[in-house]
Write a protein that holds these residues in place. Structure first.
Motif, PDB file in Angstrom:
ATOM      1  N   ALA A 272      37.977  40.148  28.347  1.00 52.42           N
ATOM      2  CA  ALA A 272      36.947  39.572  29.214  1.00 52.42           C
ATOM      3  C   ALA A 272      36.099  40.703  29.780  1.00 52.42           C
ATOM      4  N   VAL A 273      34.800  40.584  29.628  1.00 58.70           N
ATOM      5  CA  VAL A 273      33.859  41.589  30.124  1.00 58.70           C
ATOM      6  C   VAL A 273      32.972  40.922  31.161  1.00 58.70           C
ATOM      7  N   GLN A 274      33.034  41.426  32.400  1.00 57.30           N
ATOM      8  CA  GLN A 274      32.207  40.848  33.460  1.00 57.30           C
ATOM      9  C   GLN A 274      30.834  41.502  33.446  1.00 57.30           C
ATOM     10  N   VAL A 275      29.812  40.676  33.447  1.00 57.75           N
ATOM     11  CA  VAL A 275      28.430  41.136  33.424  1.00 57.75           C
ATOM     12  C   VAL A 275      27.775  40.631  34.699  1.00 57.75           C
ATOM     13  N   GLY A 276      27.120  41.489  35.436  1.00 58.62           N
ATOM     14  CA  GLY A 276      26.470  41.038  36.656  1.00 58.62           C
ATOM     15  C   GLY A 276      25.608  42.106  37.267  1.00 58.62           C
TER      16      GLY A 276
ATOM     17  N   PHE B 269      43.183  50.106  34.745  1.00 56.24           N
ATOM     18  CA  PHE B 269      42.454  49.526  33.619  1.00 56.24           C
ATOM     19  C   PHE B 269      42.377  48.010  33.634  1.00 56.24           C
ATOM     20  N   GLY B 270      42.971  47.373  34.615  1.00 58.09           N
ATOM     21  CA  GLY B 270      42.987  45.916  34.651  1.00 58.09           C
ATOM     22  C   GLY B 270      44.257  45.390  34.010  1.00 58.09           C
ATOM     23  N   LYS B 271      44.516  44.145  34.244  1.00 59.95           N
ATOM     24  CA  LYS B 271      45.731  43.528  33.743  1.00 59.95           C
ATOM     25  C   LYS B 271      45.646  43.317  32.237  1.00 59.95           C
TER      26      LYS B 271
ATOM     27  N   LEU C 114      40.823  32.064  29.794  1.00 55.41           N
ATOM     28  CA  LEU C 114      39.952  31.910  30.962  1.00 55.41           C
ATOM     29  C   LEU C 114      40.760  31.496  32.187  1.00 55.41           C
ATOM     30  N   SER C 115      41.649  30.549  31.990  1.00 56.31           N
ATOM     31  CA  SER C 115      42.469  30.046  33.092  1.00 56.31           C
ATOM     32  C   SER C 115      43.336  31.154  33.688  1.00 56.31           C
ATOM     33  N   ARG C 116      44.007  31.930  32.830  1.00 61.36           N
ATOM     34  CA  ARG C 116      44.867  33.018  33.321  1.00 61.36           C
ATOM     35  C   ARG C 116      44.083  34.074  34.089  1.00 61.36           C
ATOM     36  N   ARG C 117      42.849  34.292  33.685  1.00 59.39           N
ATOM     37  CA  ARG C 117      42.038  35.320  34.326  1.00 59.39           C
ATOM     38  C   ARG C 117      41.243  34.786  35.518  1.00 59.39           C
ATOM     39  N   GLY C 118      41.297  33.488  35.724  1.00 64.10           N
ATOM     40  CA  GLY C 118      40.569  32.893  36.841  1.00 64.10           C
ATOM     41  C   GLY C 118      39.065  32.853  36.625  1.00 64.10           C
ATOM     42  N   ILE C 119      38.645  32.721  35.375  1.00 63.84           N
ATOM     43  CA  ILE C 119      37.215  32.676  35.044  1.00 63.84           C
ATOM     44  C   ILE C 119      36.824  31.216  34.830  1.00 63.84           C
ATOM     45  N   ALA C 120      35.843  30.760  35.580  1.00 62.60           N
ATOM     46  CA  ALA C 120      35.361  29.383  35.434  1.00 62.60           C
ATOM     47  C   ALA C 120      34.532  29.265  34.160  1.00 62.60           C
ATOM     48  N   LEU C 121      34.676  28.148  33.475  1.00 64.01           N
ATOM     49  CA  LEU C 121      33.965  27.921  32.219  1.00 64.01           C
ATOM     50  C   LEU C 121      32.451  28.062  32.388  1.00 64.01           C
TER      51      LEU C 121
END
Length: 102
Positions: A33-37, A23-25, A76-83
């Motif tokens: 966080a929901v990744q859309v792509g 299920f992810g961390k 964001l930082s903990r998940r490695g997501i760039a602003l």
């Protein structure tokens, strides 16, 4: 002389590790966080159309909100997501935050 083969058994993962794999961390910070792509297949209604095809103004507003909120910045930082990959920020009914990102 016979040849002896060492047969190893797979390491067993703990419950927390299995949940993380499936299920992810879990960060327990009140942020989802929901990744859309392009590589993701969403059922109709899962992600709003304006999030799948965001306007530059929507993204600028969401990024400014994420930059000004220390909790979101840390998440964001903990998940490695760039602003610059933040599309939209939403507040859930339970008070948690949802970050949609590329």
């Amino acid at each position: 002389m016979g040849v002896s083969l060492a047969v190893g058994t797979p390491a067993l993962a703990g419950e927390d590790e299995v949940a993380s794999i499936l299920f992810g961390k879990v960060y327990n910070d009140g942020v989802t966080a929901v990744q859309v792509g392009a590589g993701y297949r969403w059922r109709n209604g899962d992600v709003p159309l304006f999030v799948r095809h965001p306007s530059p103004a929507l993204m600028r507003t969401a990024q400014a909100e994420a930059a000004s909120d220390p909790t979101l910045g840390e998440a964001l930082s903990r998940r490695g997501i760039a602003l610059h990959n933040v599309i939209w920020v939403q507040t859930a009914m339970n008070g948690g935050r949802i970050i949609y990102h590329y």
